[in-house]
Design a protein around this motif. Structure first.
Motif, mmCIF file in Angstrom:
data_model
loop_
_atom_site.group_PDB
_atom_site.id
_atom_site.type_symbol
_atom_site.label_atom_id
_atom_site.label_comp_id
_atom_site.label_asym_id
_atom_site.label_seq_id
_atom_site.Cartn_x
_atom_site.Cartn_y
_atom_site.Cartn_z
ATOM 1 N N GLU A 188 -7.355 -4.878 -2.378
ATOM 2 C CA GLU A 188 -8.801 -4.728 -2.599
ATOM 3 C C GLU A 188 -9.613 -5.455 -1.531
ATOM 4 O OE1 GLU A 188 -8.580 -4.284 -7.490
ATOM 5 O OE2 GLU A 188 -9.621 -6.017 -6.599
ATOM 6 N N HIS A 189 -9.023 -6.465 -0.920
ATOM 7 C CA HIS A 189 -9.733 -7.211 0.122
ATOM 8 C C HIS A 189 -9.292 -6.790 1.515
ATOM 9 C CE1 HIS A 189 -10.855 -9.597 -3.365
ATOM 10 N NE2 HIS A 189 -11.858 -10.088 -2.634
ATOM 11 N N GLY A 190 -8.671 -5.610 1.601
ATOM 12 C CA GLY A 190 -8.270 -5.085 2.914
ATOM 13 C C GLY A 190 -7.159 -5.891 3.563
ATOM 14 N N LEU A 191 -6.350 -6.591 2.731
ATOM 15 C CA LEU A 191 -5.319 -7.463 3.289
ATOM 16 C C LEU A 191 -3.908 -6.958 2.971
ATOM 17 C CD1 LEU A 191 -7.004 -10.863 2.318
ATOM 18 C CD2 LEU A 191 -6.984 -9.783 4.578
ATOM 19 N N ALA A 192 -3.780 -5.629 2.782
ATOM 20 C CA ALA A 192 -2.473 -5.070 2.417
ATOM 21 C C ALA A 192 -1.413 -5.461 3.448
ATOM 22 C CB ALA A 192 -2.564 -3.549 2.294
ATOM 23 N N GLY A 193 -1.827 -5.519 4.717
ATOM 24 C CA GLY A 193 -0.880 -5.839 5.782
ATOM 25 C C GLY A 193 -0.376 -7.273 5.718
ATOM 26 N N HIS A 194 -1.066 -8.131 4.972
ATOM 27 C CA HIS A 194 -0.657 -9.540 4.871
ATOM 28 C C HIS A 194 0.129 -9.840 3.597
ATOM 29 C CE1 HIS A 194 -2.549 -10.612 8.525
ATOM 30 N NE2 HIS A 194 -3.793 -10.504 8.105
ATOM 31 N N ILE A 195 0.380 -8.808 2.794
ATOM 32 C CA ILE A 195 1.149 -9.054 1.561
ATOM 33 C C ILE A 195 2.543 -9.554 1.928
ATOM 34 C CG2 ILE A 195 2.291 -7.911 -0.407
ATOM 35 C CD1 ILE A 195 -0.252 -6.150 -0.659
ATOM 36 N N ALA A 196 2.926 -10.686 1.362
ATOM 37 C CA ALA A 196 4.254 -11.266 1.645
ATOM 38 C C ALA A 196 4.763 -11.908 0.364
ATOM 39 C CB ALA A 196 4.152 -12.314 2.750
ATOM 40 N N ILE A 197 5.834 -11.372 -0.182
ATOM 41 C CA ILE A 197 6.368 -11.871 -1.452
ATOM 42 C C ILE A 197 7.803 -12.354 -1.265
ATOM 43 C CG2 ILE A 197 6.966 -11.261 -3.836
ATOM 44 C CD1 ILE A 197 4.731 -9.283 -3.885
#
Lengths: 331, 331
Positions: free
Chosen positions: A202-211
C-alpha cells in the motif's frame, strides 16, 4: 452441604464458581456452611455432577514470558473460585500436543484452555464435544468452543505504520513456522506477516518486502535477523512478530556492529516484561496477555456452568513506543 | 496385554518406564503387542496397580527461564517413557502451594516433583508417605524422598571469587526472601548469601558487605540494585543471586547512567538463555537445569517402580564469564 446451608445446589455451585446472580447474603450463607463443614472441593466434586474443580491449560511451552502473563491472568480469575489449573506443555509438534490433551482428558478435568494449538479445527471441535473448551490466539469461528484472541491485523498495522511514519522504507519482517493444521488465515503469525506485506504494498514498497521465516524465539530471531541483515541493501528496520524473536534480533544487530536504533530499528510484539527493561527498551505491541488469560478462565467456567452459545473475546492491541525504534540513518 | 505378549507384567512395566534390565528383544515384543492392541496408557494404568502414568510438577511460577530448562530436561526423559508431566504453579505463598499439591494428589498422579518448595521438611515427608517425591533445589536430607540440587556454596564461591580476582573490593549482593518453612541453611538463596559474606570476611572485606534483600525476579533485582547503588561509597560490582535479578540490576545501572562493565560489574546465577544473548552477555553460574530436570524425572520413575533408598543428586556449578564483568574503574 446444600441442605445444611438451606440453599440449593445451584446456589452452592454459583458461589464456588463466583458466578453472577448470587446475592452477598446468599454468598455469606454458603461460605459459612462451607467453612463449618470443613469443605473440600474434591469432596463436593463427587456430589456435583462428577466435577473435579480442575481445568487443563495446554501451552506450547513455558519459555515465552507472554504465556506467563496469560497464566497470571488466568490464576487471578481462578483464585476467586475453587478451581485449579493444571498445565501441560503441548510442545512443538502435533503428536506431542495430541498426547498432552489426551492425558488431560483422561484425568477428567472439567474443561480445557488451549493456547495457540497446532490441532486442526476439526480436532478442536472433537475435543469440544467431550469437554468445555476455550481456544486462545486462533482466529477461526466455531459454534462449539469459545475464542480469546487479539486483533493481530490491527497490531501488525500499528507496528509497521509506526516504522513507516519514522521514515523507514526498507522494513523487514521475522515470522514463525510450525506444523499447525489450522487454516493459515487463522494463525496469528500468518496474519501478522500478511498485514506487513499489505502495508508495504500500500505504501509502494513491494520491492522492499523481506521476510525471514524462522521461529518466535530468541534463536529464531537471531537467525532470522542475521539472514535479513546480510541482504543488500540492508533493511533499516526489523519488525519481529514476537518479543522473543526481537530479543534475538537485538543480539544479531549487536553482533553485526549495528547500534539500535541508530543503525537499525527493531520492533517486537507481545510487550513482555523483558521489553520494558530500560536497557532493552523494545518498541512492542501490547495485547494484554493478563486480560486474555483472565477472560479465558471466566469463559471456561461459564461453559462448565452450562453456557452453550459460543463467545468470541477480542483484545484490541496498542503500540508501546520505546527506545529501540527511531528514524533511519541518513542515506 | 501382558498375556498377549507372553511376558510378565513386570516386563511391560519396565518397558513402559524405560527401565534397565530389559533386553532389546523383550522391548520389541512388548512394544509390538502394545501397538497391535491399540494400547493406551490410561487403559493399562487401571490394570497396573492403579498407575496413571502422570506425574505432578510443582513450580513456584513459570516466569523464570531457569524453570523452563528444568522442564525441558524432565520432558526429555519422560519422552522416552509413557509418562506425562502436569505442571501446577505453586505460587509465592505456602497456602497456594499447599492447595496446588492437594489438587495434584487428589487427581492421583503417580509421583511428585517439587521445585524449590516453600513447605516445611515435615510437610514434604508427609507428602512422601503418600506419593513418591523428588525435591529440587532444597538442601535438607530426608530418608523419605530424593533430592536434586546444585552445590550452591560452590557456585556462589565461583561468582564472588571471580569478582575479587578482577580486583573488586566493594562487592554487593542481591538476595531473595519468601515465606518458606525450610531451615534457612537448607535454602539456596540463604546459602548463596552466606557464602558471599564468608568470602568477603575471608578477604578482609567485612566492612564492604552490602546485601539488598528483595526477590529473584526483574523487579526485585532493579529495586535491590537501586538501593545498593545509592550507598556511599557505591559498590563497583553486584553479585545477584539469580539471572532474573541480574537483568533488573543491569536495568538499574542503565538508569543510573553507569556503563556495564566500565562503571559497574554485574554477575548473575543460573546461566539462563537470556544471559547468553550477546547484548546482555551476563557473567553467570551454570548449574545445568536441563540435567537437574532429567535427573529428577529419572529418580522419580525409579521411586514409582519401588526404590526406597533415598538418593541425592548434586550438580557442581561452573562459572561462565561474559562481558558484564571486568576490573573496577580506577579509583
Amino acid at each position: 452441604m446444600a441442605s445444611h446451608a438451606q440453599v440449593s445446589v445451584t446456589a452452592v455451585s454459583k458461589v464456588i464458581n463466583n458466578a453472577y446472580g448470587v446475592s452477598p447474603a446468599m454468598r455469606n450463607k454458603v461460605r459459612t456452611a462451607i467453612d463449618e463443614l470443613g469443605y473440600r472441593p474434591q469432596a463436593v466434586a463427587r456430589g456435583m455432577r462428577g466435577r473435579t474443580f480442575t481445568i487443563g491449560l495446554v501451552l506450547p511451552h513455558i519459555r515465552n514470558p507472554f504465556f506467563a502473563d496469560i497464566l497470571d491472568g488466568l490464576t487471578t480469575h481462578l483464585d476467586t473460585t475453587d478451581y485449579q489449573a493444571f498445565m501441560i506443555q503441548g510442545g512443538a509438534t502435533r503428536p506431542v500436543e495430541h498426547r498432552a490433551v489426551d492425558a488431560l482428558l483422561s484425568r477428567q478435568v472439567d474443561g480445557l484452555i488451549m493456547v495457540a494449538p497446532l490441532a486442526s479445527k476439526n480436532r478442536l471441535e472433537h475435543i469440544a464435544q467431550d469437554k468445555p473448551l476455550v481456544v486462545l490466539a486462533r482466529h477461526e469461528r466455531s459454534p462449539h468452543y469459545d475464542s480469546v484472541l487479539a486483533d493481530d491485523e490491527a497490531g501488525a498495522e500499528l507496528a509497521v505504520a509506526h516504522l513507516l511514519q519514522l521514515g523507514h522504507r526498507r522494513i523487514a519482517h521475522i515470522t514463525h513456522q510450525d506444523d499447525s493444521l489450522a487454516r493459515p488465515a487463522d494463525l496469528l503469525h500468518t496474519i501478522r506477516a500478511a498485514t506487513y506485506q499489505r502495508l508495504m504494498r500500500e505504501h509502494g514498497l513491494a520491492g522492499h518486502i523481506a521476510i525471514a521465516t524462522s521461529y518466535y524465539n530468541e534463536q529464531g530471531g537471531y537467525d532470522g535477523a542475521r539472514e535479513l541483515l546480510a541482504r543488500t541493501p540492508r533493511p533499516t528496520a526489523i519488525f519481529a512478530g514476537a518479543d522473543q524473536a526481537a530479543l534475538g534480533a537485538l543480539a544479531a544487530a549487536h553482533d553485526a556492529g549495528l547500534t539500535v536504533p541508530g543503525g537499525l530499528s527493531v520492533a517486537g510484539y507481545d510487550n513482555t516484561h523483558l521489553a520494558a527493561l530500560p536497557n532493552i527498551a523494545l518498541t512492542s505491541i501490547d495485547q494484554d496477555g493478563h486480560e486474555m488469560g483472565r477472560a479465558a478462565g471466566k469463559l471456561l467456567l461459564e461453559r462448565i456452568e452450562g453456557r452453550r452459545t459460543p463467545v468470541r473475546f477480542t483484545v484490541t492491541p496498542t503500540l508501546i513506543v520505546r527506545a529501540s525504534t527511531a528514524a533511519p540513518p541518513a542515506p
